[in-house]
Design a protein around this motif. Structure first.
Motif, short mmCIF file in Angstrom:
data_model
loop_
_atom_site.label_atom_id
_atom_site.label_comp_id
_atom_site.label_asym_id
_atom_site.label_seq_id
_atom_site.Cartn_x
_atom_site.Cartn_y
_atom_site.Cartn_z
N GLY A 123 0.84 -1.20 0.00
CA GLY A 123 0.00 0.00 0.00
C GLY A 123 0.86 1.24 0.00
N SER A 124 0.25 2.39 -0.21
CA SER A 124 1.01 3.63 -0.27
C SER A 124 0.14 4.82 0.08
CB SER A 124 1.62 3.83 -1.67
OG SER A 124 0.60 3.99 -2.64
N VAL A 125 0.77 5.86 0.61
CA VAL A 125 0.15 7.17 0.86
C VAL A 125 1.14 8.20 0.35
CG1 VAL A 125 -0.67 8.81 2.56
CG2 VAL A 125 -1.11 6.36 2.88
N ALA A 126 0.72 9.04 -0.57
CA ALA A 126 1.61 10.05 -1.13
C ALA A 126 1.87 11.15 -0.11
CB ALA A 126 0.99 10.65 -2.39
N PRO A 127 3.05 11.78 -0.17
CA PRO A 127 3.32 12.90 0.73
C PRO A 127 2.36 14.06 0.47
CG PRO A 127 4.99 12.78 -0.99
CD PRO A 127 4.16 11.55 -1.10
N GLY A 128 2.09 14.82 1.51
CA GLY A 128 1.19 15.96 1.37
C GLY A 128 1.80 17.08 0.55
N ARG A 129 0.95 17.97 0.09
CA ARG A 129 1.40 19.12 -0.69
C ARG A 129 0.99 20.40 0.03
NH1 ARG A 129 3.09 17.53 -5.85
NH2 ARG A 129 3.23 19.72 -6.41
N CYS A 130 1.82 21.40 -0.10
CA CYS A 130 1.53 22.72 0.47
C CYS A 130 0.65 23.48 -0.52
CB CYS A 130 2.83 23.48 0.73
SG CYS A 130 2.59 25.06 1.56
N GLU A 131 -0.50 23.93 -0.06
CA GLU A 131 -1.44 24.63 -0.94
C GLU A 131 -1.24 26.14 -0.83
OE1 GLU A 131 -3.28 23.07 -3.02
OE2 GLU A 131 -2.86 21.05 -2.27
N GLY A 132 -1.33 26.81 -1.98
CA GLY A 132 -1.32 28.26 -1.98
C GLY A 132 0.00 28.91 -1.64
N PHE A 133 1.11 28.17 -1.73
CA PHE A 133 2.39 28.78 -1.40
C PHE A 133 2.85 29.69 -2.54
CE2 PHE A 133 3.58 25.03 -3.76
CZ PHE A 133 4.69 25.42 -4.50
N LEU A 134 3.72 30.65 -2.21
CA LEU A 134 4.25 31.57 -3.20
C LEU A 134 5.66 31.15 -3.59
CD1 LEU A 134 3.05 34.92 -1.56
CD2 LEU A 134 1.96 33.59 -3.38
N PRO A 135 5.99 31.12 -4.89
CA PRO A 135 7.30 30.65 -5.34
C PRO A 135 8.44 31.49 -4.78
CG PRO A 135 5.76 30.84 -7.19
CD PRO A 135 5.11 31.49 -6.01
N TYR A 136 9.55 30.85 -4.50
CA TYR A 136 10.69 31.57 -3.93
C TYR A 136 11.19 32.66 -4.87
CZ TYR A 136 13.58 28.46 -6.84
OH TYR A 136 14.14 27.78 -7.90
N GLU A 137 11.01 32.47 -6.18
CA GLU A 137 11.48 33.47 -7.14
C GLU A 137 10.80 34.81 -6.96
OE1 GLU A 137 11.49 29.45 -9.41
OE2 GLU A 137 10.21 30.50 -7.96
N ASP A 138 9.58 34.80 -6.40
CA ASP A 138 8.78 36.02 -6.27
C ASP A 138 8.93 36.70 -4.91
OD1 ASP A 138 7.85 35.33 -8.77
OD2 ASP A 138 5.96 34.48 -8.02
N MET A 139 9.71 36.11 -4.01
CA MET A 139 9.72 36.57 -2.62
C MET A 139 10.95 37.40 -2.29
SD MET A 139 6.83 35.37 -2.08
CE MET A 139 6.62 35.90 -0.38
#
Length: 269
Positions: A123-139
Motif C-alpha cells: 500500500g502507499s500514501v503520497a506525501p502531502g502538498r503545500c497549498e497556496g504557497f508563493l514561489p521563492y522566485e517572487d519573494m
C-alpha cells in the motif's frame, strides 16, 4: 526576522567540509574550532544534529537511508565537541543508532537515529502538498538577526501567502549557501530546525527561547528540490506556562512535503 540584509559573504568553512574533517580518536570523533554556526552561547541545533548524523554515517557507511530521529538538546554546545556513536540494534532492514555529543566533558546532545532499507510496499500514501504557497522566485529576502551567527550561512526569503498564515505560525524559504559535501538527507537535518518557533509571534514581550527536543520523520529517501530552496514552517500547537509544542514542516520547491517534526520549546521572559 528583521536585521541587516547586506551580509552575503561566506566567511566560514562549509559545514560539509567541517564534517569531513572530523578526526576519529579512539572511540570518539573530535571537532575543534567549529565556527560560524553559533546562536548565542550554543551551536544551532540543526548544525549539531547534522554533525551527529555525519558521525553516524562516518562510523557506519553502509547504513540504509535515514527514516526518522529523536533528538535531545540537553545543554549548550560550543565550538569544541566530541561525538560517540553506538549501535542500539541492527536488524535485517532497520538499524537504530545512538549519538552523544559531549562539550566540556558533559553530555550536551543525544540523537536516536532510525535508518531503514526500502522493501516492497504493502500500500502507499503520497506525501502531502503545500497549498497556496508563493514561489521563492517572487519573494523578498529576509535579513539576519543579531546574535544568530549561523543565519549568515543561509539565504532566507519570505514565504507567507496573501492573507498570511494562522496565528503562531512562521513560514520562510530557506537555502544553504554552501551545500558542498552534503548528502540530501543530511541537508534536511541541517536545515530542518532553521526557523524560530512559530510561538515567537505570540510572545507578549521579547525574551529568549530554547529548543528542548526535536522529533523528525523523513518522507522518502531521496528528497530533491530546485536551486537548493526548501519551504519551512513552524507552528505552535499549544503555548502556555513557558512552553510551546511546535509542528515543523518542510516542503520542496514544488510544494511536496519532505519532512515533518515535533518540537518542545522553552519560552522565557
Amino acid at each position: 526576522m528583521p536585521g541587516d540584509t547586506t551580509t552575503h559573504q561566506q566567511t566560514f568553512p562549509a559545514i560539509g567540509q567541517i564534517a569531513a574533517d572530523m578526526r576519529r580518536v579512539g572511540e570518539r570523533y573530535e571537532l575543534r574550532g567549529v565556527d560560524g554556526w553559533l546562536q548565542g552561547r550554543t551551536m544551532y541545533g540543526g548544525a549539531s544534529s547534522f554533525l551527529a548524523y555525519a558521525a553516524a554515517r562516518r562510523a557506519m557507511p553502509d547504513l540504509p537511508p535515514l527514516r526518522g530521529a529523536q533528538i535531545g538538546f540537553i545543554a549548550p554546545i560550543g565550538t569544541d565537541l566530541d561525538i560517540t556513536v553506538s549501535v542500539l540494534r541492527q536488524g535485517k532492514s532497520v538499524s537504530q543508532i545512538q549519538t552523544d555529543i559531549h562539550f566540556e566533558g558533559a553530555l550536551a546532545h543525544r540523537g536516536l537515529w532510525l535508518f531503514g532499507s526500502a522493501r516492497p510496499s504493502n500500500g502507499s500514501v503520497a506525501p502531502g502538498r503545500c497549498e497556496g504557497f508563493l514561489p521563492y522566485e517572487d519573494m523578498d529576502e529576509v535579513g539576519s538577526p543579531e546574535g544568530l551567527h549561523f543565519v549568515r550561512n543561509l539565504d532566507i526569503r519570505r514565504a507567507e501567502p496573501e492573507g498570511g498564515v494562522p496565528p503562531g505560525t512562521l513560514r520562510r524559504w530557506v537555502r544553504i549557501r554552501d551545500r558542498a559535501g552534503l548528502d540530501p538527507i543530511g541537508e534536511l537535518v541541517l536545515i530542518g530546525d532553521a526557523l524560530p518557533p512559530g510561538s515567537i509571534r505570540m510572545m507578549e514581550r521579547q525574551g529568549p527561547i530554547s529548543s528542548i527536543n526535536w522529533s523528525l520523520t523523513v518522507l522518502g529517501d531521496a528528497p530533491t528540490t530546485r536551486e537548493g530552496w526548501w519551504l519551512l514552517e513552524t507552528s505552535s500547537n499549544h503555548m502556555a506556562d513557558g512552553f510551546s509544542s511546535e509542528t515543523l514542516r518542510m516542503w520542496n520547491a514544488d510544494g511536496v512535503e519532505v519532512m515533518r517534526g515535533l518540537q518542545s520549546v522553552a519560552i522565557f521572559g
